[in-house]
Design a protein around this motif. Structure first.
Motif, short mmCIF file in Angstrom:
data_model
loop_
_atom_site.label_atom_id
_atom_site.label_comp_id
_atom_site.label_asym_id
_atom_site.label_seq_id
_atom_site.Cartn_x
_atom_site.Cartn_y
_atom_site.Cartn_z
N ASN A 1 84.16 37.14 14.08
CA ASN A 1 84.27 35.77 14.59
C ASN A 1 82.92 35.07 14.68
O ASN A 1 82.85 33.92 15.12
N LEU A 2 81.84 35.74 14.24
CA LEU A 2 80.52 35.14 14.27
C LEU A 2 80.05 34.82 12.85
O LEU A 2 80.42 35.50 11.90
N GLU A 3 79.23 33.79 12.72
CA GLU A 3 78.66 33.45 11.43
C GLU A 3 77.17 33.18 11.59
O GLU A 3 76.70 32.77 12.66
N TYR A 4 76.43 33.41 10.51
CA TYR A 4 74.97 33.28 10.54
C TYR A 4 74.50 32.42 9.38
O TYR A 4 75.01 32.53 8.27
N LYS A 5 73.51 31.57 9.66
CA LYS A 5 72.91 30.73 8.63
C LYS A 5 71.42 30.98 8.62
O LYS A 5 70.74 30.78 9.63
N ALA A 6 70.90 31.45 7.48
CA ALA A 6 69.46 31.69 7.36
C ALA A 6 68.71 30.38 7.59
O ALA A 6 69.05 29.34 7.01
N PHE A 7 67.69 30.42 8.42
CA PHE A 7 66.99 29.22 8.83
C PHE A 7 65.56 29.19 8.32
O PHE A 7 65.12 28.24 7.68
N THR A 8 64.80 30.25 8.56
CA THR A 8 63.41 30.30 8.14
C THR A 8 62.93 31.74 8.20
O THR A 8 63.69 32.63 8.55
N LYS A 9 61.67 31.94 7.85
CA LYS A 9 61.06 33.26 7.96
C LYS A 9 59.84 33.18 8.86
O LYS A 9 59.13 32.18 8.86
N GLU A 10 59.62 34.24 9.62
CA GLU A 10 58.41 34.35 10.40
C GLU A 10 57.64 35.58 9.92
O GLU A 10 58.24 36.58 9.55
N ARG A 11 56.33 35.46 9.89
CA ARG A 11 55.48 36.58 9.50
C ARG A 11 54.71 37.06 10.73
O ARG A 11 54.17 36.24 11.48
N ILE A 12 54.67 38.35 10.92
CA ILE A 12 53.94 38.94 12.04
C ILE A 12 52.50 39.20 11.59
O ILE A 12 52.28 39.90 10.61
N VAL A 13 51.53 38.60 12.29
CA VAL A 13 50.14 38.65 11.84
C VAL A 13 49.23 39.11 12.97
O VAL A 13 49.58 39.05 14.16
N LEU A 14 48.02 39.56 12.57
CA LEU A 14 46.98 39.95 13.52
C LEU A 14 46.04 38.77 13.72
O LEU A 14 45.48 38.24 12.75
N ILE A 15 45.88 38.34 14.97
CA ILE A 15 44.97 37.24 15.28
C ILE A 15 43.93 37.73 16.27
O ILE A 15 44.07 38.78 16.90
N CYS A 16 42.88 36.93 16.44
CA CYS A 16 41.85 37.24 17.42
C CYS A 16 41.24 35.95 17.94
O CYS A 16 41.35 34.89 17.31
N GLY A 17 40.62 36.02 19.10
CA GLY A 17 39.93 34.87 19.64
C GLY A 17 38.75 34.49 18.76
O GLY A 17 38.17 35.33 18.07
N ASN A 18 38.39 33.22 18.77
CA ASN A 18 37.36 32.76 17.83
C ASN A 18 35.96 33.27 18.18
O ASN A 18 35.02 33.11 17.40
N GLN A 19 35.80 33.90 19.35
CA GLN A 19 34.51 34.50 19.72
C GLN A 19 34.44 35.98 19.33
O GLN A 19 33.44 36.65 19.60
N THR A 20 35.48 36.49 18.67
CA THR A 20 35.52 37.90 18.28
C THR A 20 34.70 38.13 17.02
O THR A 20 34.84 37.39 16.03
N ASP A 21 33.86 39.15 17.04
CA ASP A 21 33.07 39.51 15.88
C ASP A 21 33.93 40.35 14.93
O ASP A 21 34.32 41.47 15.25
N THR A 22 34.26 39.80 13.76
CA THR A 22 35.13 40.49 12.81
C THR A 22 34.38 40.94 11.56
O THR A 22 34.99 41.18 10.52
N THR A 23 33.06 41.09 11.66
CA THR A 23 32.27 41.47 10.49
C THR A 23 32.72 42.82 9.94
O THR A 23 32.98 42.96 8.72
N GLU A 24 32.85 43.82 10.81
CA GLU A 24 33.27 45.14 10.36
C GLU A 24 34.71 45.11 9.85
O GLU A 24 35.04 45.76 8.85
N LEU A 25 35.55 44.38 10.54
CA LEU A 25 36.94 44.26 10.11
C LEU A 25 37.02 43.72 8.69
O LEU A 25 37.74 44.26 7.83
N ASP A 26 36.26 42.67 8.40
CA ASP A 26 36.28 42.06 7.07
C ASP A 26 35.76 43.04 6.01
O ASP A 26 36.28 43.07 4.88
N GLU A 27 34.78 43.84 6.36
CA GLU A 27 34.25 44.82 5.41
C GLU A 27 35.29 45.89 5.09
O GLU A 27 35.46 46.28 3.92
#
Length: 308
Positions: free
Chosen positions: A150-176
């Protein structure tokens, strides 16, 4: 104490002939109809219908009960219709289930515009699916689907799960590490960083970590907050990491309050669905809500392209 709704359901089953037809007429699920009937039969101490393969056939006691209540039920329904006519200008009430993040970012600012009353529920998805099936909720926004007919579903959009950080975070090693695709070093480095998560669950972090490193995280996040919105406010112009749906942080990334540290590899995505009952008493109101959410959904990148 006996529930008068059992009599209404019994009357409709008697007249409609099948549980499915009764469910459609009452705008409730077929299991709900069955529950009302079994409760009434248990209270009466007798079977009221014989279950045939195609039709519900009233027993002698069922026929007697129908003849006894029909005049009273008709009078009650007439009173109900008269009351409805007197109050037809009152706004209907729509019950909606979704995550707190979606509500706060996509719907909250439009509440005053709604031409109907709104009740919102925030719970886990299995609970919302159950409440949609039982009739407690009229519309849900969910990445999960159930098998109820008795239920129906309509695809609406997609969400992507991502890693974020505060803009004061040093990501030099991460980028390497990302540049070299050194997963062991990346995993070890991230494991000692300060992570934020919500009090309800760690589903986003667990899924992202499992997809990227083929294991669950071995650490506990340092900061456990009540909502994803709280995480973004704490990370803005600060330090630390969090794993969140990308639509929640579009504005913060665009305003450079937080940084998109890593989209993950392979990417972790969910298809979001509008879920509702096939037979609903509020089709126009539900359509109105769907249009608001569709119109206001952010498109950060290809991961958030609406599904047609």
């Amino acid at each position: 104490m006996i529930n008068l709704e059992w009599f209404r359901t019994f009357k409709v089953i008697y007249e409609a002939g099948t549980l499915s037809a009764a469910a459609q007429a009452l705008f409730i699920s077929q299991p709900g109809v069955s529950l009302h009937l079994s409760s009434l039969e248990s209270y009466a101490g007798h079977r009221l219908f014989d279950r045939d393969t195609r039709k519900m056939i009233a027993t002698e006691r069922g026929t007697m009960l129908y003849n006894f209540i029909i005049d009273h039920m008709n009078k009650l329904e007439e009173a109900e219709h008269n009351l409805h006519r007197k109050s037809k200008m009152e706004k209907p009430t729509i019950s909606v289930g979704m995550s707190t993040g979606i509500f706060q970012y996509m719907l909250e600012s439009h509440i005053s515009e709604l031409p109907f009353n709104l009740v919102t529920r925030f719970g886990d998805y299995p609970q919302m699916l159950q409440e949609l099936n039982s009739g407690t909720l009229d519309l849900i926004l969910t990445p999960q689907k159930s098998t109820q007919h008795n239920l129906e579903y309509k695809a609406f959009t997609k969400e992507r799960i991502v890693l974020i950080c505060g803009n004061q975070t040093d990501t030099t090693e991460l980028d390497e590490f990302l540049l070299r695709d050194d997963r062991p070093a990346l995993k070890e480095w991230l494991s000692v960083q300060n992570f934020y998560t919500t009090a309800s669950d760690m589903e986003h972090l667990n899924r992202f970590w499992s997809a990227s490193f083929d294991t669950l995280p071995s650490f506990r996040p340092k900061y456990v907050l009540p909502s994803l919105g709280s995480i973004l406010r704490c990370l803005s112009n600060s330090k630390g990491f969090a794993v969140v749906p990308d639509f929640l942080c579009c504005n913060e990334i665009a305003g450079n309050a937080v940084k998109l540290a890593w989209e993950g590899s392979p990417p972790v995505e969910n298809t979001l669905y509008f879920g509702k009952r096939k037979n609903t008493a509020y089709p126009q109101e539900i359509k109105y809500l769907e249009e608001i959410l569709t119109r206001n959904w952010p498109q950060c990148h290809e991961g958030l392209t609406p599904v047609n």
